[in-house]
Enzyme design. Sequence first.
Site, PDB file in Angstrom:
ATOM      1  N   HIS A  77      30.223  39.444  48.920  1.00  0.00           N
ATOM      2  CA  HIS A  77      30.037  40.563  49.867  1.00  0.00           C
ATOM      3  C   HIS A  77      29.042  41.597  49.330  1.00  0.00           C
ATOM      4  O   HIS A  77      29.227  42.805  49.512  1.00  0.00           O
ATOM      5  CB  HIS A  77      31.370  41.263  50.180  1.00  0.00           C
ATOM      6  CG  HIS A  77      32.372  40.390  50.868  1.00  0.00           C
ATOM      7  ND1 HIS A  77      32.533  40.370  52.224  1.00  0.00           N
ATOM      8  CD2 HIS A  77      33.266  39.498  50.381  1.00  0.00           C
ATOM      9  CE1 HIS A  77      33.492  39.514  52.553  1.00  0.00           C
ATOM     10  NE2 HIS A  77      33.946  38.967  51.446  1.00  0.00           N
ATOM     11  N   ASN A 151      38.135  40.170  57.329  1.00  0.00           N
ATOM     12  CA  ASN A 151      36.916  39.443  57.705  1.00  0.00           C
ATOM     13  C   ASN A 151      36.847  39.322  59.217  1.00  0.00           C
ATOM     14  O   ASN A 151      37.809  39.648  59.915  1.00  0.00           O
ATOM     15  CB  ASN A 151      36.939  38.031  57.104  1.00  0.00           C
ATOM     16  CG  ASN A 151      36.530  38.005  55.639  1.00  0.00           C
ATOM     17  OD1 ASN A 151      35.876  38.921  55.138  1.00  0.00           O
ATOM     18  ND2 ASN A 151      36.910  36.949  54.953  1.00  0.00           N
ATOM     19  N   HIS A 342      40.376  47.754  47.877  1.00  0.00           N
ATOM     20  CA  HIS A 342      41.389  47.044  47.084  1.00  0.00           C
ATOM     21  C   HIS A 342      42.573  46.735  47.993  1.00  0.00           C
ATOM     22  O   HIS A 342      43.169  47.652  48.577  1.00  0.00           O
ATOM     23  CB  HIS A 342      41.807  47.951  45.920  1.00  0.00           C
ATOM     24  CG  HIS A 342      42.779  47.323  44.967  1.00  0.00           C
ATOM     25  ND1 HIS A 342      43.033  45.971  44.914  1.00  0.00           N
ATOM     26  CD2 HIS A 342      43.564  47.878  43.991  1.00  0.00           C
ATOM     27  CE1 HIS A 342      43.917  45.722  43.976  1.00  0.00           C
ATOM     28  NE2 HIS A 342      44.259  46.854  43.402  1.00  0.00           N
ATOM     29  N   TYR A 365      40.636  42.847  42.963  1.00  0.00           N
ATOM     30  CA  TYR A 365      39.797  43.949  43.446  1.00  0.00           C
ATOM     31  C   TYR A 365      39.746  45.112  42.457  1.00  0.00           C
ATOM     32  O   TYR A 365      38.690  45.688  42.206  1.00  0.00           O
ATOM     33  CB  TYR A 365      40.270  44.425  44.829  1.00  0.00           C
ATOM     34  CG  TYR A 365      39.918  43.424  45.909  1.00  0.00           C
ATOM     35  CD1 TYR A 365      40.609  42.225  46.009  1.00  0.00           C
ATOM     36  CD2 TYR A 365      38.882  43.650  46.800  1.00  0.00           C
ATOM     37  CE1 TYR A 365      40.287  41.288  46.970  1.00  0.00           C
ATOM     38  CE2 TYR A 365      38.552  42.716  47.779  1.00  0.00           C
ATOM     39  CZ  TYR A 365      39.262  41.548  47.857  1.00  0.00           C
ATOM     40  OH  TYR A 365      38.932  40.618  48.798  1.00  0.00           O
TER      41      TYR A 365
HETATM   42 FE1  HDD Z   1      37.545  39.338  48.830  1.00  0.00          FE
HETATM   43  C1  HDD Z   1      35.197  41.668  48.225  1.00  0.00           C
HETATM   44  C2  HDD Z   1      37.460  40.083  52.185  1.00  0.00           C
HETATM   45  C3  HDD Z   1      39.675  36.689  49.484  1.00  0.00           C
HETATM   46  C4  HDD Z   1      37.987  38.877  45.550  1.00  0.00           C
HETATM   47  N1  HDD Z   1      36.517  40.600  49.975  1.00  0.00           N
HETATM   48  C5  HDD Z   1      35.591  41.509  49.539  1.00  0.00           C
HETATM   49  C6  HDD Z   1      35.091  42.274  50.637  1.00  0.00           C
HETATM   50  C7  HDD Z   1      35.726  41.821  51.759  1.00  0.00           C
HETATM   51  C8  HDD Z   1      36.629  40.778  51.334  1.00  0.00           C
HETATM   52  C9  HDD Z   1      35.546  42.309  53.173  1.00  0.00           C
HETATM   53  C10 HDD Z   1      34.027  43.349  50.564  1.00  0.00           C
HETATM   54  C11 HDD Z   1      34.641  44.712  50.435  1.00  0.00           C
HETATM   55  C12 HDD Z   1      33.544  45.746  50.454  1.00  0.00           C
HETATM   56  O1  HDD Z   1      32.921  45.923  51.508  1.00  0.00           O
HETATM   57  O2  HDD Z   1      33.333  46.362  49.407  1.00  0.00           O
HETATM   58  N2  HDD Z   1      38.345  38.488  50.508  1.00  0.00           N
HETATM   59  C13 HDD Z   1      38.257  39.016  51.770  1.00  0.00           C
HETATM   60  C14 HDD Z   1      39.172  38.305  52.627  1.00  0.00           C
HETATM   61  C15 HDD Z   1      39.782  37.344  51.877  1.00  0.00           C
HETATM   62  C16 HDD Z   1      39.268  37.470  50.541  1.00  0.00           C
HETATM   63  C17 HDD Z   1      39.399  38.621  54.098  1.00  0.00           C
HETATM   64  C18 HDD Z   1      40.817  36.334  52.261  1.00  0.00           C
HETATM   65  C19 HDD Z   1      41.732  36.538  53.163  1.00  0.00           C
HETATM   66  N3  HDD Z   1      38.599  37.993  47.732  1.00  0.00           N
HETATM   67  C20 HDD Z   1      39.436  37.014  48.173  1.00  0.00           C
HETATM   68  C21 HDD Z   1      40.078  36.373  47.057  1.00  0.00           C
HETATM   69  C22 HDD Z   1      39.624  37.003  45.932  1.00  0.00           C
HETATM   70  C23 HDD Z   1      38.690  38.013  46.378  1.00  0.00           C
HETATM   71  C24 HDD Z   1      41.088  35.237  47.155  1.00  0.00           C
HETATM   72  C25 HDD Z   1      39.958  36.758  44.493  1.00  0.00           C
HETATM   73  C26 HDD Z   1      41.037  36.182  44.066  1.00  0.00           C
HETATM   74  N4  HDD Z   1      36.662  40.071  47.189  1.00  0.00           N
HETATM   75  C27 HDD Z   1      37.050  39.771  45.925  1.00  0.00           C
HETATM   76  C28 HDD Z   1      36.331  40.584  44.874  1.00  0.00           C
HETATM   77  C29 HDD Z   1      35.432  41.507  45.751  1.00  0.00           C
HETATM   78  C30 HDD Z   1      35.754  41.051  47.150  1.00  0.00           C
HETATM   79  C31 HDD Z   1      35.668  39.782  43.831  1.00  0.00           C
HETATM   80  C32 HDD Z   1      33.945  41.560  45.418  1.00  0.00           C
HETATM   81  C33 HDD Z   1      33.555  42.999  45.455  1.00  0.00           C
HETATM   82  C34 HDD Z   1      34.802  43.721  45.602  1.00  0.00           C
HETATM   83  O3  HDD Z   1      35.845  42.857  45.636  1.00  0.00           O
HETATM   84  O4  HDD Z   1      34.928  44.924  45.662  1.00  0.00           O
HETATM   85  O5  HDD Z   1      37.235  41.269  44.112  1.00  0.00           O
END
Ligand code: HDD
Length: 709
Positions: A77, A151, A342, A365
């Site tokens: 993202h 999402n 988060h 997060y």
């Molecule tokens: Fe995630 C970012 C949505 C599964 C780990 N995720 C991130 C963002 C969105 C989502 C919208 C961007 C937030 C922003 O605008 O800053 N993610 C989802 C959805 C998931 C999902 C709807 C499943 C239902 N994500 C998911 C899993 C993991 C992560 C299973 C890790 C185990 N996601 C992250 C992250 C991010 C992230 C690596 C990257 C940047 C951030 O968090 O702030 O932690």
Amino acid sequence: MTTAPRQPEDDAKDRQLESARVDPRGTHLTTDQGVRVGNTDDSLKAGARGPTLLEDFHFREKLTHFDHERIPERVVHARGAGAYGHFQPYDDWLAEYTVAEFLTDPSVRTPVFVRFSTVVGSRGSADTVRDVRGFATKFFTRQGNYDLVGNNIPVFFIQDGIKFPDFVHAVKPEPHNEIPQASSAHDTLWDFVALQPETMHMMMWLMSDRALPRSFRMMQGFGVHTFRLVNAQGQGTFVKFHWRPALGVHSLVWDETQKIAGKDPDFNRRDLWDTIEAGNFPEWELGVQLVPESDEFAFDFDLLDATKIIPEEQVPVRPVGRLVLNRNPDNFFAETEQVAFHTANVVPGIDFTNDPLLQARNFSYLDTQLLRLGGPNFAQIPVNRPIAPVHTDQRDGFHQHKIDVGRTSYTKNSLGGGCPMTSGAFPEVFSHYQQKVEGVKVRQRSESFKDFYSQATLFWNSMSQPEKEHIVAAFRFELGKVEHREIRATIVDHLNHVDHELAVVVARGIGVRAPKREVRPNHGLSSPALSQLAASADTISTRRIAILVAAGVDGEGVRRVVAELRDRGAIPELLAPADGTVRCADGSDLKVDRAISTVASVLYDAVIVPSGPESVRTLSADGYTVHFVAEAFKHFKAIGAFGSGIELLRKAQLGSVRLAEDTETVIVDAGVVTTSAAADALPPEFSEAFACEVARHRIWQRETSEVPA
Ligand code: HDD
């Protein structure tokens, strides 16, 4: 769309941010230490042609700061756009299920920050790639910050967060050459999919038009997981969160998305920015699906499995309130880049379930923000600060901005008068939902998670014919880019578990053998709510309409059509061979909005060619303009022409579409609206019929295969 007058809470975040804003107007340039600087163009040297001196503290400070300007982009993202706004519940009906005030008190208007994003591409990638879109909302509630990190697709690729690094490594550019950027059409992603059939439901969505939104303002949002609401008695209710856009759900055409990626890679973020600046505030309705805990096992799938939806026909979505985005950030980096979401940011009344994907997110997060934002004090960054008072015993760390006074930083204490206190009871304090947990330690997937295909089939069965055709084309495109034929063949095998016909038509396009037999009969069930055609809206509000003009155009006709479209909320733009003004046939001048060469049909929702023989002759002689019309036709957009404007449509060779000939009545054929009348005689039905076709978004029954655009 309008917004009600602002309420005090609505302003609370804005007022808080005011203290962090720095306005350069009327100021003098200084160093970081506040020392005034008279020259920032020349470094301090030993002689005008001599070496730069170490003593030049201004030079060193400026360069050092610059060298450290970048922070790691989000690991997923990375590319996004954000805006502020507010959320307000319609009434208090949800109070029976939750103590969360922002969802249940209609007098409370909660400030929010929302960030939309693509998932796979880097920060500088194009907006319109085939991808899931993030829809993350931070509610600055009076009970603390609540983040709904969702999402635009209601399911996910995997069931357990331990696989998330594998999935992301597979979908991101391949490690040896960092190709391709922001695309799932490559071997490693499809290799992952081939070996993890739980992805099949999500892959159906990803190959659908949902992955190509026309605008962030025209897509749904989903919390994805089953969460839990908790009421004043401590009783839990399962909940799925839904956002529904007021403008309906609409998508681009695949060919169009690829062209926009070059013509305007900022297409979606520009659209969000521009419409908010113009006061056309985007809106969504929050809805919930509620399931009593007693029905936890009433479904033929597991509520804890994030690869499954609860069909709306089984559990209806009940409206809760309205989200409005009404203010663009002041500074992209400070706000949109540094906002930290988060999933574990919850407030009393909202809690988790044991969904193993959610459990992993609740770790990931916080962890990622520590690296990305450089330490544990990122909640103090202005965009992240709650409007609820914050009092902790957390101290020190990089970028500590608070000056905590007093000598105690521990609880319990007597020297600090026992403050901050831990007294209070639910719902004043957050209290974790009391769920009985019992189990043997196992690294294992629940049997109830193992049906990978039924809902993929449900999705397929629920699509309209054009949606199905787009899914087939997407599979053919993506798999056609996969070099390893055995991976293509394995995906076709999985598709054969979804629907036999689907597997056969995909196979035919990618050079692998079509499966001979059906291996898993299609259950024949469908959920009409899954088709995005069911979520369209009858409006042309904020639709961008190109009006092609040149010298000699029918000025009065143009003015009338522009006024009529504006009345309906659309955004008409006059495009001409050159910027400036055009002299109309009646001698008046029209102000041009843009030169045609600076834009393209893919940036508009519809096109009109007005009357004026001289204007039409000029436009017809320009291949780019003729292509503009043919391409809009190819992308199924509404097209209108009146008077001699019809000649340009003829030149563009729009297949077998019927055009008005010597008749002043309005002819509508496959979304092409024409009349021979011009100026005074232009019937009001022209704009009306044209607006109707624009509101259809795309005219799918149009035959475009022979149109060379
Ligand atoms: Fe995630 C970012 C949505 C599964 C780990 N995720 C991130 C963002 C969105 C989502 C919208 C961007 C937030 C922003 O605008 O800053 N993610 C989802 C959805 C998931 C999902 C709807 C499943 C239902 N994500 C998911 C899993 C993991 C992560 C299973 C890790 C185990 N996601 C992250 C992250 C991010 C992230 C690596 C990257 C940047 C951030 O968090 O702030 O932690």
